[in-house]
Write an enzyme that holds these catalytic residues in place. Structure first.
Site, PDB file in Angstrom:
ATOM      1  N   ASP A 188      -2.858  -5.999  -8.318  1.00 21.94           N
ATOM      2  CA  ASP A 188      -3.230  -4.947  -7.373  1.00 21.94           C
ATOM      3  C   ASP A 188      -2.325  -5.053  -6.152  1.00 21.94           C
ATOM      4  O   ASP A 188      -1.193  -5.510  -6.273  1.00 21.94           O
ATOM      5  CB  ASP A 188      -4.715  -5.047  -7.006  1.00 21.94           C
ATOM      6  CG  ASP A 188      -5.333  -3.691  -6.683  1.00 21.94           C
ATOM      7  OD1 ASP A 188      -4.840  -3.044  -5.737  1.00 21.94           O
ATOM      8  OD2 ASP A 188      -6.296  -3.280  -7.348  1.00 21.94           O
ATOM      9  N   HIS A 222       0.836  -3.686  -6.729  1.00 24.23           N
ATOM     10  CA  HIS A 222       0.705  -2.310  -6.254  1.00 24.23           C
ATOM     11  C   HIS A 222       1.290  -2.134  -4.860  1.00 24.23           C
ATOM     12  O   HIS A 222       0.844  -1.281  -4.090  1.00 24.23           O
ATOM     13  CB  HIS A 222      -0.765  -1.883  -6.264  1.00 24.23           C
ATOM     14  CG  HIS A 222      -1.331  -1.729  -7.639  1.00 24.23           C
ATOM     15  ND1 HIS A 222      -2.612  -1.275  -7.883  1.00 24.23           N
ATOM     16  CD2 HIS A 222      -0.797  -1.973  -8.865  1.00 24.23           C
ATOM     17  CE1 HIS A 222      -2.844  -1.251  -9.190  1.00 24.23           C
ATOM     18  NE2 HIS A 222      -1.753  -1.677  -9.798  1.00 24.23           N
TER      19      HIS A 222
END
Length: 385
Positions: free
Chosen positions: A214, A237
């Site tokens: 993430d 991310h």
């Protein structure tokens, strides 16, 4: 010989670590076993209480050549000590999912209200054993390490792997420096943020490597003056502002500089829920290197599926994207998807992003975004004045 003596005297005067009141509290002296099977939490807690209650500048030592199994551990202040050093030389492991104590799944280690703390992780490692959690995406999963209301905090040379959720969460802290942090989790591990920052001020994160499933770093509501430099991110991310909007969330004065995104899903991102509350302003991303990043530059004001019926929208203004160089995974180089309020005072400058697939040339797309463009590839004429 004279110069050596002089240097020793100077060090003794300027550094509390050389003071005569220094005391080491080794967790082994408080009953820790370090065999990776015995729960050493109570031994750590006893050692912490002695460290926290000591005068001067004590050190809590977690020695090398041992593996310490911990359950949920709360190291609480305020402390008597002027400053405290936690020296992690050994390895700490979390229990597997089924072995966690019910009701204590917020974090493996929570450090709360401790002033002037230094965590030196040189030679040590914390393993969150997240693989036992990741298949259950709906389960409430713990972070590995939370710092809450810890001011004048320094954390350096710390390695954490495979957290069930976020690896480090910084909440309600002021004046903290994180440097040479090494975080590793698979790209497929859900919600394993590297470092989350919430309701904090004057936070510096620098010279670190983060691989996660993430956000490498997420700066969220209530945070002011966050400086991020020298981060190698990927997989993951990217570095995100948000998500914002569930509450009256404000993020201000965030500077991200000299970072790289290698095969990440996102690069420089601002994400807000539709029809939310709050603002994100005075945000700068500059000197960014990209390698096959899917969304190198992204403002997403339609993030997720969380809607408020009475929200006016999160205000975004004063955002600078400067000095980006490298490749996007495909053509989606710059995406500025703003809500009904619009994004204002957006600057694109000295940007050169090309697609790694010649068949899909890089392009810029805008929705209700206002600002200026100079020396930017791909062309971004959709940005409104």
């Amino acid at each position: 010989m004279q110069s050596i003596i002089t240097l020793a005297l100077i060090l003794a005067l300027i550094s509390p670590c050389f003071g005569s009141n220094d005391t080491f509290y080794n967790v082994m002296d408080f009953g820790a076993v370090g065999d990776a099977k015995t729960d050493d939490s109570q031994a750590f807690l006893k050692a912490w209480r002695r460290t926290c209650g000591a005068e001067g500048t004590p050190t809590l030592l977690i020695p090398s050549n041992y593996v310490f199994l911990l359950s949920a551990l709360f190291l609480k202040g305020p402390c008597n000590a002027t400053t405290i050093l936690i020296k992690l030389e050994g390895k700490i492991v979390a229990p597997t999912k089924d072995a966690w104590v019910v009701g204590h799944k917020n974090s493996l280690i929570s450090i709360i209200k401790v002033e002037r703390l230094t965590v030196d992780g040189s030679g040590g490692l914390i393993d969150g054993l997240g693989s036992s959690w990741w298949p259950c995406k709906s389960c409430p999963r713990p972070a590995v390490l939370i710092f809450e209301a810890c001011n004048y905090l320094t954390v350096h040379d710390l390695s954490i792997i495979n957290s069930p959720k976020s690896h480090i969460h910084v909440h309600g802290c002021e004046d903290a420096i994180f440097s040479h942090i090494n975080i590793t989790a698979p790209a497929t591990s859900p919600n394993t943020d590297g470092i989350d920052v919430t309701y904090s001020k004057n936070i510096f994160i620098q010279n670190s490597t983060i691989q996660s499933g993430d956000d490498c770093i997420a700066v969220s509501g209530g945070s002011v003056a966050v400086n991020v430099t020298g981060i190698a991110c990927g997989p993951g991310h990217g570095i995100s502002i948000g998500s914002l909007g569930k509450r009256n969330d404000t993020v201000e004065e965030v500077n991200v500089r000299n970072c790289s995104f290698t095969k990440t899903k996102y690069g420089a991102r601002i994400k807000t829920f539709p029809v939310g509350f709050g603002c994100a302003r005075q945000i700068t991303f500059e000197e960014i290197t990209l390698v096959e990043t899917r969304y190198p530059i992204l403002i997403d004001q339609n993030y997720g599926s969380y809607y408020l019926t009475n929200g006016g929208g999160v205000e975004i203004s004063g955002v600078r994207f400067r000095g980006f160089e490298g490749t996007s995974f495909d053509g989606r180089a710059i995406t500025l998807d703003c809500g009904q309020l619009g994004c204002h005072d957006i600057e694109l400058d000295q940007i050169n992003i090309v697609s790694s697939f010649p068949a899909k040339p890089a392009y810029c797309s805008c929705n209700n975004a206002h600002g200026t463009v100079t020396s930017t590839v791909p062309n971004c004429s959709c940005l409104l004045p």
